[in-house]
Design an enzyme around this catalytic site. Structure first.
Site, short mmCIF file in Angstrom:
data_model
loop_
_atom_site.label_atom_id
_atom_site.label_comp_id
_atom_site.label_asym_id
_atom_site.label_seq_id
_atom_site.Cartn_x
_atom_site.Cartn_y
_atom_site.Cartn_z
N SER A 144 0.87 -1.18 0.00
CA SER A 144 0.00 0.00 0.00
C SER A 144 0.90 1.22 0.00
CB SER A 144 -0.88 0.00 1.26
OG SER A 144 -1.49 1.26 1.46
N TYR A 157 -1.92 -0.84 10.49
CA TYR A 157 -2.00 -1.09 9.05
C TYR A 157 -0.66 -0.80 8.39
CZ TYR A 157 -3.76 -0.92 4.25
OH TYR A 157 -3.95 -1.13 2.90
#
Length: 271
Positions: A144, A157
């Site tokens: 990401s 995350y």
């Protein structure tokens, strides 16, 4: 890249979003598919549509990647079922976990790491040899942009996605001299998936505030998953080690390189 006869692509998180679109792309190229997701209904609907549209072989695996034993069982099943016909492993499945570090429960943090990082590592460990056998294969690890920049409220995350990035880059360098295997690490920016709606949050968060946060995050998810999947597939064709998906991802990466300790002062203004 058209698949050689009997080549199989394994795609996790295949019931929706980027994984859903990658499954469609690789089915059109002639791959057999092994599709993995926890969403049984969505997975089976997509698999049926792909069989009807492309006449391809599709197997579905309903697996909770948060369970280490389930991941081990999945890896064994894939190896036994496909062996050296495995040609592509796409570790795409992931969850978002919002909230500041001191508000996130340890079990939730660990679950995020298990799904986003540990499951991918285990699948690579178990399937590396069969991927490299036969005609050779390729690994795609979907990190990401939060594996390059780490916003406040995204410690868990970002930790999982930075970990996947580090693992992928190290593995890329280790495999550099082996012509039949390699890795593409993917850094998507704002892609229109369900990740914001499905994000986990700490207990006790006000529902109104949560709804506002989801709406704000979804407003930044602007790229169509089909476009993202095409970019990723092109990177696989080119055997690219790294691909940034979206203008926002490319801009954030550039700011991080220029201001490695102060980038959030710039990026955070528009966050």
């Amino acid at each position: 890249m058209t698949a050689p006869s009997k080549s199989v692509a394994v795609i996790t998180g295949a019931a929706s979003g980027i994984g859903h679109e990658l499954a469609s792309l690789f089915a059109a190229r002639g791959y057999g598919l092994a599709l993995v997701d926890i969403d049984a209904a969505g997975l089976n609907v997509h698999a049926d549509a792909l069989r009807e549209r492309h006449g391809c072989d599709v197997m579905t695996y309903v697996v909770d990647l948060a369970q280490p034993q389930a991941v081990r069982d999945l890896a064994t099943s894939l190896d036994v079922a496909y062996g050296e016909h495995l040609a592509l492993l796409v570790n795409n499945a992931g969850i978002a976990l919002g909230g500041r570090f001191d508000a996130v429960k340890e079990t939730d943090f660990d679950s995020c790491m298990q799904i986003n990082f540990n499951a991918a590592v285990h699948l690579v460990r178990a399937l590396l040899a069969p991927l490299e056998a036969g005609a050779g294969g390729w690994i795609v690890n979907v990190s990401s942009i939060f594996g390059i920049v780490a916003p406040p409220g995204q410690a868990a995350y970002s930790a999982s996605k930075f970990a996947l990035r580090g693992f992928s880059e190290g593995l890329t360098h280790e495999l550099a001299s082996r012509p039949k295997i390699g890795v593409t690490t993917v850094f998507p920016g704002g892609v229109k998936t369900s990740i914001a709606r499905n994000a986990r949050v700490p207990e006790g968060v006000d529902e109104g505030i949560r709804a506002q946060q989801i709406a704000a995050m979804e407003a930044k998810l602007t790229m169509d998953p089909q476009e993202a999947a095409k970019i990723i597939a092109t990177a696989v064709d080119r055997r690219s080690a790294r691909v940034l998906v979206g203008k926002d991802a490319r801009l954030a990466e550039k700011i991080q390189r220029l201001l490695p300790t102060r980038y959030w002062k710039i990026i955070g203004r528009s966050a």
